[in-house]
Write an enzyme that holds these catalytic residues in place. Structure first.
Site, short mmCIF file in Angstrom:
data_model
loop_
_atom_site.label_atom_id
_atom_site.label_comp_id
_atom_site.label_asym_id
_atom_site.label_seq_id
_atom_site.Cartn_x
_atom_site.Cartn_y
_atom_site.Cartn_z
CG HIS A 75 -55.82 9.21 25.11
ND1 HIS A 75 -55.97 10.17 26.03
CD2 HIS A 75 -54.65 8.71 25.35
CE1 HIS A 75 -54.97 10.61 26.67
NE2 HIS A 75 -54.11 9.52 26.24
CE1 TYR A 204 -62.18 16.93 25.63
CE2 TYR A 204 -62.43 19.19 25.20
CZ TYR A 204 -61.88 18.28 24.74
OH TYR A 204 -61.15 18.08 23.44
N PRO A 295 -61.11 25.85 19.70
CG PRO A 295 -59.86 26.45 21.42
CD PRO A 295 -60.81 26.84 20.59
CE LYS A 299 -63.22 16.60 15.55
NZ LYS A 299 -62.53 15.51 15.09
CE1 TYR A 387 -62.81 15.60 21.76
CE2 TYR A 387 -61.38 13.83 21.25
CZ TYR A 387 -61.43 15.08 21.99
OH TYR A 387 -60.62 15.65 22.49
C1 PHB Z 1 -54.78 20.34 23.64
O1 PHB Z 1 -54.21 19.25 24.15
O2 PHB Z 1 -53.88 21.10 23.40
C2 PHB Z 1 -56.09 20.06 23.27
C3 PHB Z 1 -56.92 19.06 23.67
C4 PHB Z 1 -58.10 19.07 23.37
C5 PHB Z 1 -58.84 20.21 22.69
C6 PHB Z 1 -57.93 21.26 22.45
C7 PHB Z 1 -56.70 21.24 22.78
O3 PHB Z 1 -60.12 20.05 22.53
#
Ligand code: PHB
Ligand code: APR
Length: 393
Positions: A75, A204, A295, A299, A387
């Site tokens: 990505h 997000y 989460p 990280k 990120y």
């Molecule tokens: C996930 O795909 O499980 C995932 C992706 C991004 C995050 C946390 C978990 O910030």
């Protein structure tokens, strides 16, 4: 009682313990890996799935990235959604072309277990009563029970890779470690659903009903989360309610969130935690055993693997030269990255989640911050480089 010896005793067969065992194997260093759960349990546990390019490179160089390269989805950006609009953060454009790879932690663990078994080196599942001793001597010990027998391993070094609830960190005498933590009044309810992801990139979403995240595992498997209470009762979340909430929070005019059968559902609490130093005598803590991040920002896995990369190099240096210089620097070296990730994940969390009773001023600040991050290249770059993973720290 069976007594054996190894160079490095590794407690925990999560990503940290398994990667450390593999990196040391490549250096010809003996290790024993002990795991208190079964192989089936460890291989079925659903965790996060965003891997920084630096960690992809580490796994690839170690010969553990073959399936990751084949099946992982590269990505180049993520999207932030708020006030009814979606804004793309072009991660790769902002961070020197670096990318992230979507590949489940569960799959990383399966790949590492397969490599370990291939190496013929010991990996014991279903061990009981693991304890660590004589940590402040040159010959620390691990005791445990396996297949009905007591066993003891004498080690040069012990790696505590046994996660946040493990036994290694609590075995350090009181007063040695300083602890820093933050609890959040939120949790994430996560699902895995058999439906093609409705968006190519992660979304997000900040929403008045609370945060939501659209993620994925493969072209056929979606991973989605909604903000909930930390002690949320899953029984109150039948599949229909989960989809309804996801539709509300991720919904956008002209876009539909496709639904499918939910194959996994769970609640994760959110917490920030660091212990310092990440060491006591010959015990070295790595990954979740030493630190936890919420989460948001993905990280946890990446930090755990950065730790064991440093630890493997330090142990190799000890074995080759007899010098503890590397091990003496281990904790400070790791903590620089750990605290960067602690700040980043706290920052992402507070920008995107809505407390149950939100102060109007705080809401205005969140929206202003989101607008800034999605309109100023400088602010977006700060998000992007964190990120994808900072290369120098
Ligand atoms: C996930 O795909 O499980 C995932 C992706 C991004 C995050 C946390 C978990 O910030
Ligand atoms: N003895 C042996 N093994 C243990 C013990 C014990 N007493 N206690 C816990 N374990 C095992 C757990 O069952 C688990 O398999 O240690 C392992 C720790 O693995 P993780 O919790 O996955 O931690 P880590 O390897 O540091 O990886 C960090 O995992 O929780 C996620 O978000 C986190 O992605 C991050 C990653």
């Amino acid at each position: 009682m069976t007594r054996t010896r190894t160079q490095v005793g590794i407690v925990g067969a999560g990503p940290a313990g398994l990667t450390l065992g593999h990196l040391l194997h490549l250096q010809g260093i003996d290790t024993v890996v002990l795991e208190d759960r079964s192989r089936e349990y460890v291989e079925a546990r659903v965790r996060a799935g965003v891997i920084e390019q630096g960690i992809v490179d580490l796994l690839t160089a170690a010969g553990a990235g073959e399936r990751l390269r084949r099946e992982g989805l590269v990505h180049h950006g993520i999207e932030l959604q708020f006030a009814g609009e979606r804004h793309r953060i072009p991660l790769s454009d902002l961070a020197d072309g670096r990318t992230i790879v979507i590949y489940g932690q569960t799959e990383v663990v399966k790949d590492l277990i397969a490599l370990r078994l291939e190496s013929g080196r010991p990996l014991h599942f279903d061990v009981d009563d693991v304890s660590v001793h004589d940590l402040d001597t040159g010959r620390p010990l691990i005791r445990y029970r396996h297949e009905g027998r007591d066993a003891e391993i004498e080690c040069d070094v012990i790696a505590g890779c046994d996660g946040f609830h493990g036994i290694c960190r609590p075995s350090v005498p009181a007063g040695v470690l300083s602890e820093f933590s933050r609890e959040y009044p939120f949790g994430w309810l996560g699902i895995l659903a058999e439906v093609a992801p409705s968006n190519d990139e992660l979304v997000y979403a900040h929403h008045e009903r609370g945060f939501a995240l659209l993620s994925l595992r493969s072209p056929e498997l979606s991973r989605l989360y909604v903000q909930c209470r930390p002690d949320e009762d899953l029984a109150e979340w039948p599949d229909d309610r989960v989809w309804e909430e996801l539709q509300l929070r991720l919904g956008l005019e002209g876009w539909t969130l496709a639904e499918g059968p939910i194959v996994e559902k769970g609640v994760t609490g959110m917490r920030s935690y660091v212990c310092e130093p990440m060491r006591y005598g010959r015990l070295f803590l790595a990954g979740d055993a030493a630190h936890i991040v919420p989460p948001t920002g993905a990280k946890g896995l990446n930090l755990a693997l950065h730790d064991v990369q440093v630890l493997a190099e330090s142990i190799t240096h000890l074995v080759e030269t007899g010098s503890t210089t590397g091990l003496d620097a281990y904790s400070d070296t790791c903590l620089r990255r750990v605290w960067r990730a602690e700040h980043f994940s706290w920052w992402m969390t507070q920008m995107l989640h809505r407390p149950e009773e939100q102060d109007a001023f705080d809401l205005k600040l969140q929206l202003s911050q989101l607008r800034y991050v999605t309109s100023s290249p400088a602010a977006a770059t700060a998000l992007a480089e964190n990120y994808v993973g900072l290369t120098s720290l």
